[in-house]
Design a protein around this motif. Structure first.
Motif, PDB file in Angstrom:
ATOM      1  N   LYS A 127       5.386   4.611   5.085  1.00 25.79           N
ATOM      2  CA  LYS A 127       3.983   4.206   5.107  1.00 25.79           C
ATOM      3  C   LYS A 127       2.988   5.360   5.050  1.00 25.79           C
ATOM      4  O   LYS A 127       1.822   5.156   4.683  1.00 25.79           O
ATOM      5  CB  LYS A 127       3.697   3.394   6.379  1.00 25.79           C
ATOM      6  CG  LYS A 127       4.552   2.139   6.531  1.00 25.79           C
ATOM      7  CD  LYS A 127       4.305   1.134   5.421  1.00 25.79           C
ATOM      8  CE  LYS A 127       2.943   0.475   5.557  1.00 25.79           C
ATOM      9  NZ  LYS A 127       2.741  -0.598   4.567  1.00 25.79           N
ATOM     10  N   ARG A 162       6.767   3.634  -1.823  1.00 27.99           N
ATOM     11  CA  ARG A 162       8.121   3.708  -1.271  1.00 27.99           C
ATOM     12  C   ARG A 162       8.744   2.320  -1.254  1.00 27.99           C
ATOM     13  O   ARG A 162       8.055   1.310  -1.089  1.00 27.99           O
ATOM     14  CB  ARG A 162       8.083   4.271   0.157  1.00 27.99           C
ATOM     15  CG  ARG A 162       7.160   5.487   0.341  1.00 27.99           C
ATOM     16  CD  ARG A 162       7.716   6.733  -0.249  1.00 27.99           C
ATOM     17  NE  ARG A 162       6.781   7.837  -0.235  1.00 27.99           N
ATOM     18  CZ  ARG A 162       6.543   8.641   0.800  1.00 27.99           C
ATOM     19  NH1 ARG A 162       7.150   8.416   1.948  1.00 27.99           N
ATOM     20  NH2 ARG A 162       5.701   9.641   0.687  1.00 27.99           N
ATOM     21  N   ASN A 215       0.879   8.789   4.041  1.00 25.99           N
ATOM     22  CA  ASN A 215       0.457   9.533   2.852  1.00 25.99           C
ATOM     23  C   ASN A 215       0.415  11.037   3.112  1.00 25.99           C
ATOM     24  O   ASN A 215       0.036  11.811   2.228  1.00 25.99           O
ATOM     25  CB  ASN A 215      -0.936   9.073   2.403  1.00 25.99           C
ATOM     26  CG  ASN A 215      -0.961   7.611   1.996  1.00 25.99           C
ATOM     27  OD1 ASN A 215      -1.609   6.795   2.635  1.00 25.99           O
ATOM     28  ND2 ASN A 215      -0.233   7.275   0.936  1.00 25.99           N
ATOM     29  N   ASP A 261       0.821  -1.217   0.000  1.00 22.71           N
ATOM     30  CA  ASP A 261       0.000   0.000   0.000  1.00 22.71           C
ATOM     31  C   ASP A 261       0.856   1.268   0.000  1.00 22.71           C
ATOM     32  O   ASP A 261       0.504   2.280   0.609  1.00 22.71           O
ATOM     33  CB  ASP A 261      -0.947   0.024   1.212  1.00 22.71           C
ATOM     34  CG  ASP A 261      -1.888  -1.169   1.227  1.00 22.71           C
ATOM     35  OD1 ASP A 261      -2.301  -1.601   0.132  1.00 22.71           O
ATOM     36  OD2 ASP A 261      -2.194  -1.670   2.326  1.00 22.71           O
ATOM     37  N   SER A 262       2.015   1.231  -0.670  1.00 24.44           N
ATOM     38  CA  SER A 262       2.895   2.400  -0.714  1.00 24.44           C
ATOM     39  C   SER A 262       3.774   2.312  -1.952  1.00 24.44           C
ATOM     40  O   SER A 262       4.079   1.212  -2.439  1.00 24.44           O
ATOM     41  CB  SER A 262       3.771   2.463   0.543  1.00 24.44           C
ATOM     42  OG  SER A 262       4.719   3.512   0.458  1.00 24.44           O
TER      43      SER A 262
END
Length: 496
Positions: A472, A425, A474, A422-423
């Motif tokens: 993590k 990075r 946003n 979910d990233s």
């Protein structure tokens, strides 16, 4: 037998912890979903992000509370900390109200202000033994201003803030205003004459910039000319001189010039800063003339340049750095006000620079990312009460966004392959983020530029926390990472 019982007990604790974590995660997801629905119903457009950043509201109050608990801070600092407790409760109530209905954004509902205002009032009255009317007035007005600003940030400035970013920004503005008003009207001074001198200059300049921004906002379209701008700037300059003359005395200009350029051979440090600023401006002008959109790595170059200014200032002359940071903040706010003022050709020129260097998080009305960068670097200078032995905390912004975030961006884009869930990075970037912060502190200690107790061990913990949050979250890194890093360093003072 004893070992088996201990292992069973440990297993039960682990299961309970995992269950509690999963339940909290589910509740947070439900809360986020309700809030997103009510924001859409109220036609409020927040900055596009996968999360509303509801956790961000705890950061600033926690920092102030911990310092008030650990350090021998001034009475004014304790007052501001008590107000921040009320702001924390107010934020929680706002989140709960918003999860239930969108009315909190449409109507001036201030029930949360009263409840949180009473909490701050009780703290001021009972623990600090302040006058009851003072406690009630300061607390309730601060809570009202907070809710007003929060609503303005979310409703009026489309796609500029997430809820968490708006809460941090509103908290910072309210606490700064409260501190300025209390300091001015109730004459709460410290024993540090040099910091009082710096405070007078910074407060005068920032209040003047606030008046300039207000004047630019109320201008009609026909008044938005260079001539009107000249009148406003000249009037503001006269106002600053009159205020400083009244507070510092008739020789205020000579006193300031002597402090900045003569004392302690400060001209050398100023020469370094001026060189860095000129280098940054030249890079801006060249890139803007070429009209080539800046990449993320290119933008991070300015993080490095800004961090060099603050790093050298904190190490060699933290008081001069505080003065320069206050003046610089006024300049940045003034430039952004000019960009939005509609006064040609200045607005168009500044807009051209912005379009070249803006990123995906600058999708709103205001250019908040550069302001967040500056505030993230300068924030520790304002909130760290004791400078002696606290260099690591003063460098929390430099380490987290100037070193760590920049290193993660560069290394992750070049060598990163394994992304976090979910990233966007990468794990490689996060590891390099952590190692670069640790390496920077080690280098500073190696050259005897940093003298802070167990600095390397504290950095390992703080860098790991900030690195994981950077991977993590946003929310805008420039805003939240310095606060997270500072709390992490504070926690090491409790643990070690």
């Amino acid at each position: 037998m004893v070992l088996s019982c201990a292992m069973n007990k440990m297993e039960r604790i682990t299961k309970f912890t995992c269950l509690a974590r999963d339940k909290c995660f589910v509740h947070m997801k439900t809360l986020e979903r309700h809030i997103s629905f009510n924001l859409q119903e109220a036609n409020v457009k927040i900055r596009p992000a996968n999360s509303n950043g509801l956790w961000c509201h705890i950061l600033l109050p926690v920092i102030l509370i911990i310092y008030s608990w650990l350090d021998n801070v001034s009475t004014l600092y304790k007052i501001i900390s008590c107000i921040s407790v009320g702001l924390l409760l107010n934020s929680i109530l706002f989140i709960l109200f918003l999860s239930a209905a969108s009315m909190v954004l449409k109507e001036p509902l201030y029930s949360g202000c009263i409840a949180s205002g009473f909490l701050s009032s009780i703290l001021l009255y009972v623990f600090l033994q302040r006058d009851l009317w003072f406690s009630l007035t300061v607390s309730i007005l601060s809570m009202w201003l907070y809710i007003y600003l929060l609503r303005v940030f979310l409703v009026k400035f489309d796609k500029t803030f997430t809820i968490g970013e708006a809460m941090i920004s509103a908290q910072a503005v309210v606490l700064f205003c409260a501190m300025s008003v209390i300091k001015f009207f109730f004459e709460m001074h410290t024993d540090d004459e040099e910091m009082e001198f710096i405070g007078v200059i910074v407060y005068t300049i920032l209040s003047t910039v606030g008046l300039i921004v207000t004047a630019l906002y109320v201008l009609t379209d026909s008044q938005r000319t260079l001539q009107t701008l000249t009148y406003i700037v000249v009037t503001a300059a006269v106002f600053v001189l009159l205020m400083l003359h009244n507070i510092l005395g008739a020789d205020c200009v000579a006193t300031i010039l002597n402090y900045v350029f003569v004392e302690r051979d400060r001209y050398r440090l100023l020469t370094l800063w001026l060189s860095i600023v000129l280098l940054a401006v030249c890079a801006l002008l060249v890139r803007t003339k070429l009209a080539v959109k800046a990449s993320t790595v290119t933008r991070k170059t300015f993080h490095v340049l800004a961090s060099l200014v603050f790093l050298s200032g904190v190490i060699y002359d933290v008081n001069l750095m505080t003065l320069a940071a206050g003046i610089g903040l006024g300049v940045i706010v003034f430039v952004e006000a000019l960009r939005k003022s509609g006064i040609e050709p200045i607005s168009s020129a500044l807009e051209s620079v912005f379009l070249v260097y803006c990123d995906e998080k600058d999708s709103g009305v205001l250019a908040m990312t550069p302001l967040y960068l500056y505030l993230g670097l300068a924030f520790p200078l304002l909130v760290v009460p004791s400078r002696e032995g606290r260099e690591l905390e003063l460098l929390s912004g430099v380490l987290s966004i100037g070193v760590g975030d920049t290193a993660a961006s560069w290394f992750g884009s070049k060598f990163g392959f394994n992304k976090w869930s979910d990233s966007n990075r990468t794990m490689e970037g996060t590891i390099f983020n952590i190692l670069s912060q640790i390496g920077t502190v080690y280098a500073l200690q190696l050259f005897e530029l940093l003298d802070s107790e167990e600095a390397l061990l504290r950095t390992v913990f703080a860098a790991t926390v900030s690195g994981l949050v950077e991977a993590k979250t946003n929310q805008v890194d420039n805003l939240v990472l310095p606060l997270v890093t500072m709390i992490s360093i504070q926690s090491t003072w409790i643990m070690l």
